[in-house]
Design an enzyme around this catalytic site. Sequence first.
Site, PDB file in Angstrom:
ATOM      1  N   HIS A 195       0.820  -1.213   0.000  1.00  0.00           N
ATOM      2  CA  HIS A 195       0.000   0.000   0.000  1.00  0.00           C
ATOM      3  C   HIS A 195       0.855   1.265   0.000  1.00  0.00           C
ATOM      4  O   HIS A 195       0.360   2.340  -0.322  1.00  0.00           O
ATOM      5  CB  HIS A 195      -0.883   0.037   1.256  1.00  0.00           C
ATOM      6  CG  HIS A 195      -2.161  -0.726   1.119  1.00  0.00           C
ATOM      7  ND1 HIS A 195      -2.203  -2.081   0.926  1.00  0.00           N
ATOM      8  CD2 HIS A 195      -3.458  -0.309   1.125  1.00  0.00           C
ATOM      9  CE1 HIS A 195      -3.465  -2.466   0.842  1.00  0.00           C
ATOM     10  NE2 HIS A 195      -4.247  -1.413   0.951  1.00  0.00           N
TER      11      HIS A 195
HETATM   12  N1  ADP Z   1     -12.950  -8.950   1.470  1.00  0.00           N
HETATM   13  C1  ADP Z   1     -14.023  -8.151   1.311  1.00  0.00           C
HETATM   14  N2  ADP Z   1     -15.171  -8.620   0.791  1.00  0.00           N
HETATM   15  C2  ADP Z   1     -16.235  -7.813   0.611  1.00  0.00           C
HETATM   16  N3  ADP Z   1     -16.233  -6.513   0.933  1.00  0.00           N
HETATM   17  C3  ADP Z   1     -15.130  -5.997   1.456  1.00  0.00           C
HETATM   18  C4  ADP Z   1     -13.966  -6.763   1.670  1.00  0.00           C
HETATM   19  N4  ADP Z   1     -12.992  -5.941   2.186  1.00  0.00           N
HETATM   20  C5  ADP Z   1     -13.540  -4.717   2.287  1.00  0.00           C
HETATM   21  N5  ADP Z   1     -14.828  -4.743   1.840  1.00  0.00           N
HETATM   22  C6  ADP Z   1     -15.761  -3.621   1.747  1.00  0.00           C
HETATM   23  O1  ADP Z   1     -15.024  -2.463   1.398  1.00  0.00           O
HETATM   24  C7  ADP Z   1     -15.344  -1.413   2.302  1.00  0.00           C
HETATM   25  C8  ADP Z   1     -14.143  -0.511   2.526  1.00  0.00           C
HETATM   26  O2  ADP Z   1     -13.832   0.155   1.311  1.00  0.00           O
HETATM   27  P1  ADP Z   1     -12.701   1.261   1.245  1.00  0.00           P
HETATM   28  O3  ADP Z   1     -12.700   2.053   2.514  1.00  0.00           O
HETATM   29  O4  ADP Z   1     -12.910   2.027  -0.017  1.00  0.00           O
HETATM   30  O5  ADP Z   1     -11.371   0.410   1.119  1.00  0.00           O
HETATM   31  P2  ADP Z   1     -10.109   0.284   2.136  1.00  0.00           P
HETATM   32  O6  ADP Z   1     -10.563  -0.571   3.288  1.00  0.00           O
HETATM   33  O7  ADP Z   1      -9.034  -0.382   1.333  1.00  0.00           O
HETATM   34  O8  ADP Z   1      -9.752   1.683   2.558  1.00  0.00           O
HETATM   35  C9  ADP Z   1     -15.804  -2.100   3.555  1.00  0.00           C
HETATM   36  O9  ADP Z   1     -16.697  -1.291   4.276  1.00  0.00           O
HETATM   37  C10 ADP Z   1     -16.485  -3.376   3.047  1.00  0.00           C
HETATM   38  O10 ADP Z   1     -17.846  -3.204   2.776  1.00  0.00           O
END
Ligand code: ADP
Lengths: 123, 123, 194, 194
Positions: free
Chosen positions: A10
Amino acid sequence: MSLGLTLVSHVPEIANGLPKLLNQVAKDVPITTAGGTNDNDIGTSMEKIMQAFDNNSADEILAFYDLGSAKMNLEMAMEMSDKKVHLYDAAFIEGAYTAASLIQAGVGLDDVEKQLKPLIVKD
Amino acid sequence: MSLGLTLVSHVPEIANGLPKLLNQVAKDVPITTAGGTNDNDIGTSMEKIMQAFDNNSADEILAFYDLGSAKMNLEMAMEMSDKKVHLYDAAFIEGAYTAASLIQAGVGLDDVEKQLKPLIVKD
Amino acid sequence: MTLTVDTLTVWMNKFADKIETNKQYLSDLDTPIGDGDHGFNMDRGMKAVEEKLSTKPSDLTNGLKTIAMALISTVGGASGPLYGTAFLEMAKKSSSTDNIGELLDAALAGIEKRGGAKPGDKTMVDVWSALVPSVKAGNLTKDKIRSAVDATKDMVAKKGRASYLGERSKGHIDPGSESSGYLFETLLETEGLL
Amino acid sequence: MTLTVDTLTVWMNKFADKIETNKQYLSDLDTPIGDGDHGFNMDRGMKAVEEKLSTKPSDLTNGLKTIAMALISTVGGASGPLYGTAFLEMAKKSSSTDNIGELLDAALAGIEKRGGAKPGDKTMVDVWSALVPSVKAGNLTKDKIRSAVDATKDMVAKKGRASYLGERSKGHIDPGSESSGYLFETLLETEGLL
Ligand SMILES: Nc1ncnc2c1ncn2[C@@H]1O[C@H](COP(=O)(O)OP(=O)(O)O)[C@@H](O)[C@H]1O
Ligand SMILES: Nc1ncnc2c1ncn2[C@@H]1O[C@H](COP(=O)(O)OP(=O)(O)O)[C@@H](O)[C@H]1O
Ligand SMILES: [Mg+2]
Ligand SMILES: [Mg+2]
Ligand SMILES: [Mg+2]
Ligand SMILES: [Mg+2]
């Protein structure tokens, strides 16, 4: 059949820094990296990962990542790429170090994977 | 009693980059780092580790490292320092990320340690 | 129940607007159990989608594929590959059907494959798996959407960044579920689609 | 069998010379089973030690402590804290004895504590644990030193970087064992010490 590494983090600095640690013990192992989003913010980029696969001169690639969303971009890149890539849910730095050391020593994929087993800590 | 992190890496870039990942999920957790030798080459430095302990505003420190020789310098620094430091043989990035997230959420040391258990991959 | 290039475009523009209006709220949801960027991620992504769709796609498949690629390239967080895969699977499926229910079925399967989450894991999968059947049954309502999103509040996260918090992830709505709720709300608001 | 500030200084200068002469060889030993820097690390460290000892230490304890701190600060690799701890433990022990055998006993215990390696793990512990008893028995020889170092060749590394190679670490002399061999050789060559 030659083996190489692709490292996905990241953080651009981590992606740039880790090869310095690995090159010391694996100077002949092709290592390519993808760090940060397309804007070089914290995150990962499927395009950068595809580029890292393409830039890797090895026939087969062992891929390591830091956190889960990097894995999703890695798997998308694997589906879109022609390269043969193996993805490991291993401790990022420790797994990459282990694989690099073993590949440099001429160890084959099966034995590398055996030594990575105890380092699998995520999914 | 406040908890903080000290991160020790052989590579200055990794030591500088990892807090960027952790600050996103743990903006109130004191994080200090020690990367590279005194000459900023690949390696670790007991002096830099002592400095990282001193610079950390937390009462108690959780320490993470990448490779074994970093652990030796960490243990020496712990013996010479007055700070209360807990050292974990956890996957470096994954362990630090887990600890940072939990400390930010107000989880206590015992529960943090419980969640670090499955990430212990070296000694 | 037919998705066309036109209804797809209206839907996406409405979704982009709702994301823009609520981007701070979505990021705030992401703060206690994540890294506080979900709204900004989605807003960046949907702005790129709007921009791409300002040139009318040649057909539904291309429209869906364009959306997928824009999200994959610009979102940055986990939601990028997840929403991206959803639209990519819809694009693939659209060569054999333009039925919104069947397309959403393919999208959900894509999200589950990409992220490995199951219902109950406190991710967007919870909202999608609760609501796709309602779309197919023709009885999707705002209330059902709200309940599906709110149901994530008391779950313990098993996937994504929130899973690092274990039990501490309880008591917070999942941000990706909230944004998915917006996607279904704007679907409902798109005239002539359901 | 008595270590004095003068014999300590002669010993360290001889050790520094031997390290300098063989730094490339030590690093070459470290290449197939490590990161190829052991000779350069030790040379940097022993140059710092020589420089520090060019001002005569006030007593044995301070001399040993000075050596320890110089090694800890300048070596950089695993051998820094290991040799550093060895001399630090000798410094502590020197408040109650100046017997070289007893001092080396304390040094070995320090190395074992610091690195957690046991005899057979293909580290400098193998050389130290084989040779300290010979020093104490008054029968250390060049041959014994050579055999102790060479014995590491067929071992499988359990500690340090070489341990990542598992079985592949066989067939190579451990670099830290070779440099430790030099330490014992120069001990033997220091007149009036053993
Ligand atoms: N392995 C997964 N399967 C399904 N949804 C996921 C998974 N990991 C994260 N999410 C979804 O992604 C969302 C977070 O998105 P975002 O904040 O844009 O990404 P990051 O966590 O990389 O910052 C979570 O609230 C969840 O709904
Ligand atoms: N845990 C340990 N216990 C004892 N000796 C060790 C340990 N780890 C490494 N060593 C010794 O250190 C030597 C390597 O030193 P050096 O190359 O200077 O450090 P690095 O491996 O950090 O580059 C090895 O040959 C071995 O003798
Ligand atoms: Mg987020
Ligand atoms: Mg993010
Ligand atoms: Mg070395
Ligand atoms: Mg080194």
